[in-house]
Design an enzyme around this catalytic site. Structure first.
Site, short mmCIF file in Angstrom:
data_model
loop_
_atom_site.label_atom_id
_atom_site.label_comp_id
_atom_site.label_asym_id
_atom_site.label_seq_id
_atom_site.Cartn_x
_atom_site.Cartn_y
_atom_site.Cartn_z
N ASP A 148 0.85 -1.20 0.00
CA ASP A 148 0.00 0.00 0.00
C ASP A 148 0.88 1.24 0.00
O ASP A 148 1.74 1.39 0.87
CB ASP A 148 -0.89 0.00 1.24
CG ASP A 148 -1.79 -1.22 1.28
OD1 ASP A 148 -2.77 -1.26 0.51
OD2 ASP A 148 -1.49 -2.15 2.05
N LYS A 152 -1.18 9.82 1.13
CA LYS A 152 -1.22 11.09 1.87
C LYS A 152 -0.03 11.20 2.82
O LYS A 152 0.34 10.23 3.47
CB LYS A 152 -2.51 11.17 2.69
CG LYS A 152 -3.73 11.32 1.83
CD LYS A 152 -4.97 11.45 2.68
CE LYS A 152 -6.18 11.52 1.75
NZ LYS A 152 -7.41 11.12 2.41
N THR A 223 0.73 -8.55 -13.03
CA THR A 223 -0.68 -8.68 -12.61
C THR A 223 -1.55 -7.91 -13.62
O THR A 223 -1.05 -7.05 -14.35
CB THR A 223 -0.92 -8.10 -11.22
OG1 THR A 223 -0.58 -6.71 -11.27
CG2 THR A 223 -0.05 -8.78 -10.17
N LYS A 224 -2.86 -8.22 -13.61
CA LYS A 224 -3.79 -7.51 -14.52
C LYS A 224 -3.74 -6.02 -14.25
O LYS A 224 -3.71 -5.19 -15.16
CB LYS A 224 -5.22 -8.01 -14.27
CG LYS A 224 -5.54 -9.29 -15.00
CD LYS A 224 -7.02 -9.60 -14.85
CE LYS A 224 -7.21 -11.09 -15.06
NZ LYS A 224 -8.30 -11.65 -14.30
N GLU A 226 -1.32 -4.31 -13.05
CA GLU A 226 -0.05 -3.76 -13.52
C GLU A 226 -0.06 -3.62 -15.05
O GLU A 226 0.40 -2.62 -15.60
CB GLU A 226 1.05 -4.71 -13.07
CG GLU A 226 2.44 -4.23 -13.28
CD GLU A 226 3.46 -5.26 -12.77
OE1 GLU A 226 3.05 -6.30 -12.23
OE2 GLU A 226 4.66 -5.01 -12.95
C1 LIG Z 1 -1.90 -2.92 -2.39
S1 LIG Z 1 -2.11 -4.57 -1.87
C2 LIG Z 1 -1.05 -5.47 -2.98
C3 LIG Z 1 -1.42 -6.90 -3.05
C4 LIG Z 1 -0.56 -7.79 -3.94
N1 LIG Z 1 0.80 -7.90 -3.45
C5 LIG Z 1 -0.57 -7.34 -5.38
O1 LIG Z 1 0.51 -7.10 -5.94
O2 LIG Z 1 -1.64 -7.23 -5.96
C6 LIG Z 1 -1.19 -4.63 -0.35
C7 LIG Z 1 -1.63 -5.79 0.53
O3 LIG Z 1 -0.77 -5.87 1.65
C8 LIG Z 1 -1.51 -6.28 2.79
N2 LIG Z 1 -0.73 -5.85 3.96
C9 LIG Z 1 -0.31 -4.61 4.25
N3 LIG Z 1 0.41 -4.60 5.37
C10 LIG Z 1 0.47 -5.89 5.80
C11 LIG Z 1 1.07 -6.51 6.92
N4 LIG Z 1 1.78 -5.81 7.81
N5 LIG Z 1 0.91 -7.83 7.07
C12 LIG Z 1 0.19 -8.55 6.18
N6 LIG Z 1 -0.40 -8.02 5.09
C13 LIG Z 1 -0.27 -6.70 4.91
C14 LIG Z 1 -2.85 -5.57 2.61
O4 LIG Z 1 -3.89 -6.23 3.31
C15 LIG Z 1 -3.04 -5.64 1.10
O5 LIG Z 1 -3.80 -6.75 0.73
#
Ligand SMILES: C[S@@+](CC[C@H](N)C(=O)[O-])C[C@H]1O[C@@H](n2cnc3c(N)ncnc32)[C@H](O)[C@@H]1O
Length: 253
Positions: A148, A152, A223-224, A226
């Protein structure tokens, strides 16, 4: 705990460590709708492939039933990349950590569809998993794909790639182990490059000719999301760092 380093002071469940006040988390647990296939996969395959969070040293060899290089992934989302990589690399074991339950169901569904044996899942904060369930130097690799970005400014403190986490990650990598991050958010890519480069036990695989960013390794599938971004002209940055070998041993505390 025997052999664990400073990064891993186990706490009793529910106990708050006064030296480490409640931490800022890199995620918000969202109530997501589960598809019926995901629910079914959770019920059918969860008991076999989802491990409980249990602080203490885990015998990963017995969890996987073999000794193989182990890669931990933080935040696998819906698990497409995880499943594709695990399928392409049956000689490697994968520990996928994700807090979002529909994602856990989605990866379990893929595990069932492709009959994957080399993945285990933890539905928990990956920082705590690394601190409390993974030995120092236990991992051959760590994957963090599209964490993520927390756009902000007031949320930047929630970003995963910060010096303390990178130092923890580096401590869990074996010498020569690989830390692979990817992002599609340019300012976060820069932050990643700075923070990873500042960790003395890591070495960038990419040189200044690529501004420190690596070419996407073949094993990381597009990924889709991406692919769509790339079609729209958005950038994606991969960062691949290695844990240095032959580090001087740490002085005893
Ligand atoms: C933006 S998504 C990206 C998902 C995937 N890696 C992708 O490329 O599509 C980030 C994911 O990281 C997970 N996440 C963030 N911090 C985490 C943490 N400390 N432990 C486990 N999962 C975490 C979130 O729940 C979210 O599903």
């Amino acid at each position: 705990m025997r052999g664990m380093d400073d990064h891993a002071k186990p706490m009793a469940a529910g106990q708050e460590d006064p030296a480490h006040p409640r931490r800022i988390r890199s995620f918000v647990v969202r109530a997501g709708r589960m598809g019926t296939g995901q629910v079914r996969a959770l019920q059918k395959l969860g008991p076999q492939f989802v491990l409980p969070f249990s602080p203490g040293a885990v015998d990963w060899d017995s969890v996987f039933g073999r000794r193989a290089p182990r890669i931990l992934e933080i935040g696998f989302g819906m698990g497409q990349a995880t499943a594709a990589i695990a399928q392409a690399r049956p000689d490697v074991d994968f520990i996928g950590v994700e807090v979002h339950e529909p994602g856990v169901g989605a990866l379990l569904k893929l595990i069932g569809q492709h009959d994957l044996r080399n993945i285990r899942i933890l539905q928990h904060d990956a920082v705590e998993v690394l601190e409390q369930m993974v030995w120092p130097a236990a991992l051959a690799g760590v994957h963090i794909f599209f964490p993520d970005p927390w756009h902000k400014k007031r949320h930047h403190k929630r970003r995963l790639i910060q010096p303390a986490l990178v130092s923890l990650l580096a401590s869990r990598l074996e010498p020569g182990g690989v830390l692979h991050c990817a992002t599609d958010w340019a300012p976060y890519a820069q932050q990643m490059r700075e923070v990873l480069s500042a960790e003395p036990t890591l070495q960038n695989t990419a040189g200044p000719e690529r501004e420190g960013y690596a070419q996407r390794p073949d094993y990381r599938p597009l990924t889709k999301f991406e692919q769509r971004g790339l079609r729209l002209g958005h950038g994606v940055w991969d960062l691949v760092f290695l844990k240095r070998a032959n580090l001087p041993s740490r002085p005893m505390p």
